[in-house]
Design a protein around this motif. Structure first.
Motif, mmCIF file in Angstrom:
data_model
loop_
_atom_site.group_PDB
_atom_site.id
_atom_site.type_symbol
_atom_site.label_atom_id
_atom_site.label_comp_id
_atom_site.label_asym_id
_atom_site.label_seq_id
_atom_site.Cartn_x
_atom_site.Cartn_y
_atom_site.Cartn_z
ATOM 1 N N SER A 5 0.844 -1.195 0.000
ATOM 2 C CA SER A 5 0.000 0.000 0.000
ATOM 3 C C SER A 5 0.879 1.246 0.000
ATOM 4 O O SER A 5 2.058 1.205 0.356
ATOM 5 C CB SER A 5 -0.919 0.015 1.216
ATOM 6 O OG SER A 5 -0.157 0.242 2.391
ATOM 7 N N PHE A 6 0.263 2.342 -0.388
ATOM 8 C CA PHE A 6 0.896 3.664 -0.356
ATOM 9 C C PHE A 6 1.444 3.932 1.056
ATOM 10 O O PHE A 6 2.558 4.418 1.228
ATOM 11 C CB PHE A 6 -0.203 4.670 -0.719
ATOM 12 C CG PHE A 6 0.233 6.061 -1.056
ATOM 13 C CD1 PHE A 6 0.523 6.419 -2.367
ATOM 14 C CD2 PHE A 6 0.284 7.040 -0.071
ATOM 15 C CE1 PHE A 6 0.876 7.726 -2.688
ATOM 16 C CE2 PHE A 6 0.631 8.349 -0.386
ATOM 17 C CZ PHE A 6 0.929 8.689 -1.693
ATOM 18 N N ARG A 7 0.661 3.556 2.060
ATOM 19 C CA ARG A 7 1.077 3.738 3.453
ATOM 20 C C ARG A 7 2.331 2.908 3.761
ATOM 21 O O ARG A 7 3.321 3.423 4.281
ATOM 22 C CB ARG A 7 -0.063 3.305 4.382
ATOM 23 C CG ARG A 7 0.285 3.302 5.857
ATOM 24 C CD ARG A 7 -0.816 2.660 6.693
ATOM 25 N NE ARG A 7 -1.984 3.506 6.818
ATOM 26 C CZ ARG A 7 -3.129 3.335 6.152
ATOM 27 N NH1 ARG A 7 -3.264 2.319 5.325
ATOM 28 N NH2 ARG A 7 -4.144 4.141 6.323
ATOM 29 N N GLN A 8 2.283 1.623 3.372
ATOM 30 C CA GLN A 8 3.448 0.752 3.613
ATOM 31 C C GLN A 8 4.674 1.256 2.866
ATOM 32 O O GLN A 8 5.801 1.160 3.360
ATOM 33 C CB GLN A 8 3.143 -0.674 3.130
ATOM 34 C CG GLN A 8 2.203 -1.460 3.998
ATOM 35 C CD GLN A 8 1.841 -2.784 3.300
ATOM 36 O OE1 GLN A 8 1.233 -2.769 2.233
ATOM 37 N NE2 GLN A 8 2.223 -3.889 3.893
ATOM 38 N N ALA A 9 4.454 1.755 1.668
ATOM 39 C CA ALA A 9 5.575 2.212 0.846
ATOM 40 C C ALA A 9 6.313 3.354 1.535
ATOM 41 O O ALA A 9 7.552 3.387 1.558
ATOM 42 C CB ALA A 9 5.064 2.663 -0.529
ATOM 43 N N ILE A 10 5.561 4.275 2.117
ATOM 44 C CA ILE A 10 6.208 5.410 2.802
ATOM 45 C C ILE A 10 6.883 4.925 4.075
ATOM 46 O O ILE A 10 8.017 5.316 4.387
ATOM 47 C CB ILE A 10 5.168 6.513 3.100
ATOM 48 C CG1 ILE A 10 4.675 7.111 1.783
ATOM 49 C CG2 ILE A 10 5.773 7.597 3.981
ATOM 50 C CD1 ILE A 10 3.498 8.051 1.918
ATOM 51 N N TYR A 187 -3.840 6.251 0.747
ATOM 52 C CA TYR A 187 -3.030 5.418 1.645
ATOM 53 C C TYR A 187 -3.240 3.919 1.457
ATOM 54 O O TYR A 187 -2.338 3.130 1.682
ATOM 55 C CB TYR A 187 -3.287 5.791 3.109
ATOM 56 C CG TYR A 187 -2.535 7.030 3.545
ATOM 57 C CD1 TYR A 187 -1.153 7.107 3.412
ATOM 58 C CD2 TYR A 187 -3.196 8.118 4.098
ATOM 59 C CE1 TYR A 187 -0.452 8.232 3.805
ATOM 60 C CE2 TYR A 187 -2.502 9.255 4.501
ATOM 61 C CZ TYR A 187 -1.130 9.305 4.350
ATOM 62 O OH TYR A 187 -0.438 10.411 4.737
ATOM 63 N N ASP A 188 -4.443 3.513 1.059
ATOM 64 C CA ASP A 188 -4.709 2.076 0.914
ATOM 65 C C ASP A 188 -4.535 1.587 -0.520
ATOM 66 O O ASP A 188 -4.766 0.412 -0.804
ATOM 67 C CB ASP A 188 -6.110 1.745 1.431
ATOM 68 C CG ASP A 188 -6.192 1.948 2.937
ATOM 69 O OD1 ASP A 188 -5.229 1.549 3.626
ATOM 70 O OD2 ASP A 188 -7.191 2.526 3.411
ATOM 71 N N ASP A 189 -4.141 2.459 -1.413
ATOM 72 C CA ASP A 189 -3.924 2.033 -2.801
ATOM 73 C C ASP A 189 -2.712 1.100 -2.877
ATOM 74 O O ASP A 189 -1.671 1.368 -2.293
ATOM 75 C CB ASP A 189 -3.674 3.257 -3.696
ATOM 76 C CG ASP A 189 -4.975 3.862 -4.190
ATOM 77 O OD1 ASP A 189 -5.984 3.734 -3.467
ATOM 78 O OD2 ASP A 189 -4.979 4.446 -5.284
ATOM 79 N N MET A 190 -2.869 0.024 -3.638
ATOM 80 C CA MET A 190 -1.800 -0.980 -3.737
ATOM 81 C C MET A 190 -1.059 -0.841 -5.061
ATOM 82 O O MET A 190 -1.636 -0.467 -6.076
ATOM 83 C CB MET A 190 -2.398 -2.389 -3.650
ATOM 84 C CG MET A 190 -3.254 -2.648 -2.430
ATOM 85 S SD MET A 190 -2.321 -2.648 -0.879
ATOM 86 C CE MET A 190 -1.546 -4.260 -0.971
ATOM 87 N N ASP A 191 0.226 -1.171 -5.004
ATOM 88 C CA ASP A 191 1.036 -1.107 -6.216
ATOM 89 C C ASP A 191 2.225 -2.046 -6.013
ATOM 90 O O ASP A 191 2.557 -2.409 -4.884
ATOM 91 C CB ASP A 191 1.540 0.338 -6.409
ATOM 92 C CG ASP A 191 2.095 0.580 -7.812
ATOM 93 O OD1 ASP A 191 1.914 -0.288 -8.687
ATOM 94 O OD2 ASP A 191 2.709 1.632 -8.011
ATOM 95 N N GLU A 192 2.856 -2.427 -7.121
ATOM 96 C CA GLU A 192 4.078 -3.219 -7.000
ATOM 97 C C GLU A 192 5.201 -2.314 -6.548
ATOM 98 O O GLU A 192 5.529 -1.328 -7.208
ATOM 99 C CB GLU A 192 4.422 -3.873 -8.341
ATOM 100 C CG GLU A 192 3.463 -4.994 -8.689
ATOM 101 C CD GLU A 192 3.930 -5.828 -9.871
ATOM 102 O OE1 GLU A 192 4.864 -5.389 -10.562
ATOM 103 O OE2 GLU A 192 3.355 -6.898 -10.087
ATOM 104 N N VAL A 193 5.770 -2.656 -5.406
ATOM 105 C CA VAL A 193 6.813 -1.818 -4.815
ATOM 106 C C VAL A 193 8.016 -2.706 -4.489
ATOM 107 O O VAL A 193 7.884 -3.645 -3.706
ATOM 108 C CB VAL A 193 6.303 -1.131 -3.521
ATOM 109 C CG1 VAL A 193 7.413 -0.317 -2.879
ATOM 110 C CG2 VAL A 193 5.096 -0.255 -3.819
#
Lengths: 334, 382, 321
Positions: A5-10, A187-193
């Protein structure tokens, strides 16, 4: 590759940079939470949980909860940056800039110039922005045009989890003051990170769609809507290039002008207010630099020039939608 | 005459492909087509390519419209003899679509894995049946695919699935590349990289393999064949390093320097005979890789060790004759990175220079490259 | 604390330099050679010097719009400062800052500041750096009586105490915020304000270099020892207007003349050291003469230095962009 998630990425960007560089510290109201309270420590990890888990790993010496004192701690972050730390300060909602803006635009932004190039102020100010949260006028604004207006600041507006991690790492490694805008609806949007650390350079636009008919420039959450609109339009045979500038200062004007040179049509989508905003800025850029390439007048898709309302019925009417973008694209195609 | 109705489905070109866009039909409805005829141009987010018909017969129905984007496996067209009536074809199309929808939901793509090797972590993608066991009664000797400078295992996405029908085919990321760790165990020269690949083979429990190496990966394959011929069943060199001193250093340096989309796109133009094959996603993927911590120092170290002073440091031409391993070379005639003339180091019969292809010949002419590799490894297996 | 002869001579030289610098800038401004506006520190010298003599290379200060004295006391290059005030390329900030923004971060001088109350939060940051990196350094905010009423100042007291920072707040109360008297504008007392935050505070006479020096020594010792922030309230006087050109009609008739005659920090220092037999008057006179020559040279150099070339307009905005 793992979806995050955007949150996890940050959170991952902050964690990796704090591991890499002991000068990186985090400060803000409730960035850990629970300080001095009888209950749980690390109770919050920021109001949206973005910094959860950092205090247990790095300790209270590097994850600094502050009193509610935006002028105080934003100024402290800037003073610390000018003297050898690389602080990341959390200005919770960008709407709170009103109580600390002096420290940002008169101090941080000006040090290097006023001091003849001898100051380095590597501070990152994280802040949430944007409407759609039913949070009304004082917790929903965009305001990045105000920061973009100030020379000496860099302004970053990620639109995906991948970009959020890479831009945050670049922000922390960057030697200039960076204002890092996080749209609270992403914040909850998912993406390949990727798990590994990586830095995305500032001033490098991302082309999220490619097409020959219309150039659509969008920022933050508006990139999602622009992509939706572009996909819908493609099914009807209208091909859009969607440009996410990622950073408004510096801004990748070359990518915008190059694309408009190919399409001859421009729609700018911005969640900020229409007057003196990014949409007007991009429109002015194209009017000045690529007027002869234009086949139709530039269209701006923005909210009306009013504060963000509370009632869901009004807020939904306030925000740009994919349908309005489609309509604007059809307008420039007509 | 046969009353069989055969489908033409959307191909899956590599791990990442989930859908493809039908850019153009290259044959008309009603035409007689042979297996291998170019029938469609299909665009994926990674590359645009011509699709060769997997079946022969009369193209009775162009199901997919030009411009339509469809998932992998979706029905593109139907081949049947003239005697089959239209109603039967309608029924076939309906049935196929339902079946494809159900199957598509269940399919899971194989994922690359990370394995600790000596001094580094290799990322590997294994396709096809398990490798031959000790008894030698299992499937044939596996193929190991080694990409070039700045590449990764996905460079083989148009080749690996095709070769994996009857044997294990493993594609790896070299140290400093793709999803592998970004440390270079032992340094950036060809010998050190060959040592790392041996370590990867051990980690993958591959005792002996047919090596397919592209560019830098070709030189690594040759080094491995010289160092450990018992572990190498054959070597296929694709636009390979190691056969002559020339190399396009502008490309190498440009690739290292490029950190912006426009620069990267301009740089990788040199890789293809037809630059229109370069998609936005291909450039984005390269930038995403280049941004990872540790990549730039790794690429720098490899370039400095392997291509110092604009010349290839490792040359294998003198050692080819004594090599107890069969070697073939495949080249794109329009290669602008390593001249196709270097292929002359390999005997005529094992040298294949393909027209209308550049340094990424295995992406530009995958069907031919796949046929050449398949035939060569089968022959080498005896 | 007992100061040795060398330290006393250094203090005299520094206070004398500030006085000569400011009086000369006053004259040059009146003559029309200095662009913009300047705020002069003459009359307040003992504060900057008394505090900064307790500091070393580890320590940082944040100054005010009335910053020349702090700059000199923290070791900034005097000819470079003069050239900066004249807007020259050879200025300490290349002519981009001017009087109100002189800074030298290498010397621990974080800048004069055009924003009243701008400095205290920055000093909390500098103190945080010292604490986090364990440099042993302290950070000092000089705060005018006007800035003492800004929210930033009181936020900084609170933050410095909450984080137990090695920070020192020096209130330089010259009696006037611009034209408004501090005995009207400051509610309550500076000392009780600090004590309300749990910060030890002391008031000292601004003409008494020795009292200021001792108060600062105690605060620095507390900060270096992990004892947190302190506040020093210095009651002092400014000889010139808020800015040059200020007619100062708000001051009492004869007020400045009386202050110069009866409450001069340099005269106070001279009297103390000569009466105690610590220094000879001739030594003090000799230093005064050297300082006068140095300022003369600095002014001449500044006036003859080239202006910044137009391309410099666009440089130094970012480290990279």
């Amino acid at each position: 590759m793992a979806k995050k998630s955007f949150r996890q990425a940050i959170n991952e960007a902050l964690t990796q940079e704090m591991r890499r560089d002991p000068r990186v510290v985090l400060m803000g109201e409730d960035v850990a939470g629970g300080l001095g309270s009888p209950g749980e420590d690390d109770a919050w990890g920021g109001p949206m949980g973005v910094t959860k888990g950092l205090m247990p790993e790095f300790g209270r010496e590097r994850v600094l909860d502050t009193p509610i004192t935006e002028s105080g701690f934003i100024g402290a972050a800037i003073g610390a940056a000018a003297t050898g730390l690389r602080p990341v300060a959390d200005l919770m909602f960008v709407d709170f800039m009103g109580v600390c803006f002096d420290q940002i635009f008169n101090q941080a932004a000006k040090f290097r110039y006023m001091f003849g190039g001898k100051a380095v102020t590597p501070v990152v100010i994280r802040t949430m922005f944007g409407a759609g949260f039913r949070a009304a006028s004082q917790h929903s604004q965009c305001l990045y045009p105000l920061f973009t207006h100030i020379p000496g600041l860099k302004v970053v507006i990620p639109s995906s989890a991948y970009d959020a991690k890479g831009l945050m790492i670049q922000a922390i490694r960057d030697d200039d003051p960076v204002i890092f805008f996080e749209h609270k609806m992403l914040y909850d949007d998912m993406d390949e990170v990727p798990d590994e650390p990586y830095a995305i350079p500032f001033g490098e636009a991302n082309l999220t769609r490619e097409g020959d008919d219309v150039t659509v420039v969008a920022l933050g959450r508006m990139v999602k809507l622009a992509n939706e609109a572009a996909d819908a339009l493609r099914r009807d045979g209208v091909a859009c290039t969607v440009i996410d500038p990622r950073t408004t200062s510096p801004m990748d004007t070359d990518s915008i002008l190059e694309s408009v040179g190919e399409t001859g049509r421009l729609v700018v989508v911005d969640e900020a207010h229409p007057r003196c905003g990014m949409a007007a800025d991009v429109a002015a850029l194209v009017a000045q630099e690529a007027f002869r390439a234009l086949k139709a007048p530039v269209r701006m898709v923005t909210p009306p020039h009013v504060p963000v309302p509370f009632s869901p019925a009004l807020e939904d009417a306030y925000l740009p939608t994919a349908a309005r973008i489609v309509e604007a694209v059809r307008g420039v195609m007509a | 005459m046969s009353d069989a109705i055969r489908p033409i489905g959307m191909p899956k070109w590599g791990l990442a492909m989930t859908e493809g866009k039908v850019n153009a039909w290259l044959v008309e409805e009603g035409a007689e087509i042979a297996q291998g005829d170019e029938i469609l141009e299909i665009e994926t987010s990674k590359i645009t390519n011509v699709f060769e018909s997997p079946v022969a017969g009369r193209l009775r129905r162009r199901v997919a419209a030009e411009g339509e984007t469809l998932p992998v496996g979706a029905l593109l067209g139907v081949v049947a003899d003239g005697g089959v009536d239209e109603a039967a074809i309608d029924a076939f199309v309906a049935q196929y679509r339902q079946h494809a929808a159900e199957a598509g939901a269940a399919a899971a793509a194989p994922e690359p894995v990370l394995l600790p090797a000596e001094g580094w972590t290799v990322r590997a993608l294994r396709l096809g049946p398990e490798a031959a066991g000790e008894s030698g009664t299992g499937p044939a000797t596996p193929v190991l695919m080694i990409h070039g400078f700045g590449g990764d295992l996905l460079n083989w996405q148009l080749n690996q699935p095709a070769l994996a029908a009857d044997r294990a085919v493993v594609a790896i990321d070299l140290p400093g590349h793709g999803g592998a760790s970004k440390v270079l165990p032992g340094g950036g020269d060809i010998a050190a990289l060959a040592g790392a690949v041996r370590g990867a083979m051990a980690a993958l429990a591959i005792e002996r393999a047919h090596l397919v190496g592209h560019s830098l990966g070709g030189a690594i394959a040759l080094q491995l064949a010289c160092d450990a011929p018992e572990a190498v069943a054959s070597v296929t060199l694709v636009c390979s390093a190691g056969l002559g001193p020339e190399i396009n250093t502008d490309y190498i340096e440009g690739f290292i320097a490029a950190d912006r989309r426009r620069e990267m796109k301009a740089t990788v133009t040199a890789l293809f005979a037809d630059p229109s094959l370069i998609s936005r996603d291909m450039v984005d993927d390269l930038l995403k890789y280049k941004r990872l911590d540790g990549v730039l120092p790794a690429l720098r170290a490899i370039a400095d060790a392997a291509f110092a002073g604009g010349r290839q440091a490792a040359m294998f031409t003198d050692r080819l004759a004594a090599l107890p391993v069969p070697v073939q070379a495949i080249w794109g005639e329009a290669d602008r990175i390593i001249p196709a003339a270097h292929a002359t180091a390999i005997a005529d019969a094992r040298r294949h220079v393909l027209p209308d292809a550049g340094h990424m010949v295995h992406m530009e002419r995958p069907e031919e490259v796949n046929r050449l590799i398949a035939a060569f490894v089968t022959a080498a297996d005896g | 604390m007992q100061l040795n002869r060398e330290q006393l001579l250094a203090a005299w030289r520094m206070m004398g330099t500030i006085r000569a610098f400011e009086d000369r800038v006053h004259a040059e401004f009146a003559a029309g050679g200095i662009p913009g506006f300047v705020h002069l520190y003459a009359g307040e010298e003992a504060s900057a010097v008394g505090v900064c003599m307790n500091l070393d290379h580890r320590d940082k200060i944040a100054s005010t719009h009335r910053g020349h004295g702090h700059c000199i006391a923290k070791g900034c290059d005097v000819p470079g400062m003069m050239a900066e005030i004249f807007g020259r390329a050879s200025g300490l900030c290349g002519g981009k800052g001017g009087s109100m923004h002189i800074a030298d971060l290498e010397k621990g001088m974080m800048g004069a500041n055009g924003i009243v109350g701008g400095g205290p939060p920055l000093i909390c940051g500098a103190a945080l750096t010292a604490k986090t990196l364990k440099t042993g350094g302290v950070a000092v905010a000089f705060i005018g009586d006007g800035a003492s009423n800004q929210g930033t100042t009181m936020e900084s007291y609170n933050l410095a105490k909450a984080w137990m920072l090695p920070a020192i707040f020096v209130i330089e109360d010259n009696g006037y915020a611009e034209s408004t008297a501090s005995n009207w504008s400051v509610s309550g007392s500076q000392i009780k304000r600090a004590e309300g935050f749990g910060i030890p505070a002391v008031q000292v006479d601004g003409i008494d270099f020795f009292a200021i020096h001792d108060a600062a020594a105690e605060a620095v010792e507390r900060a270096r020892g992990g004892g947190g922030p302190s506040l020093i309230h210095v009651k002092l006087n400014r000889y010139h207007g808020h800015f040059e050109g200020d007619a100062q009609t708000y001051r009492a008739p004869g007020e400045i003349e009386r202050l110069r005659r009866e409450r001069d920090p340099l005269a106070h220092f001279r009297r103390r050291v000569t009466e105690a037999g610590l220094l000879e008057a001739s030594q003090l006179d000799a230093i005064e003469a050297e300082v006068a020559t140095a300022i003369e040279t600095a002014v001449a150099a500044a006036k003859s230095a080239p202006m910044p070339p137009p391309p410099n307009l666009l440089t130094d905005v970012y480290v990279s962009y």
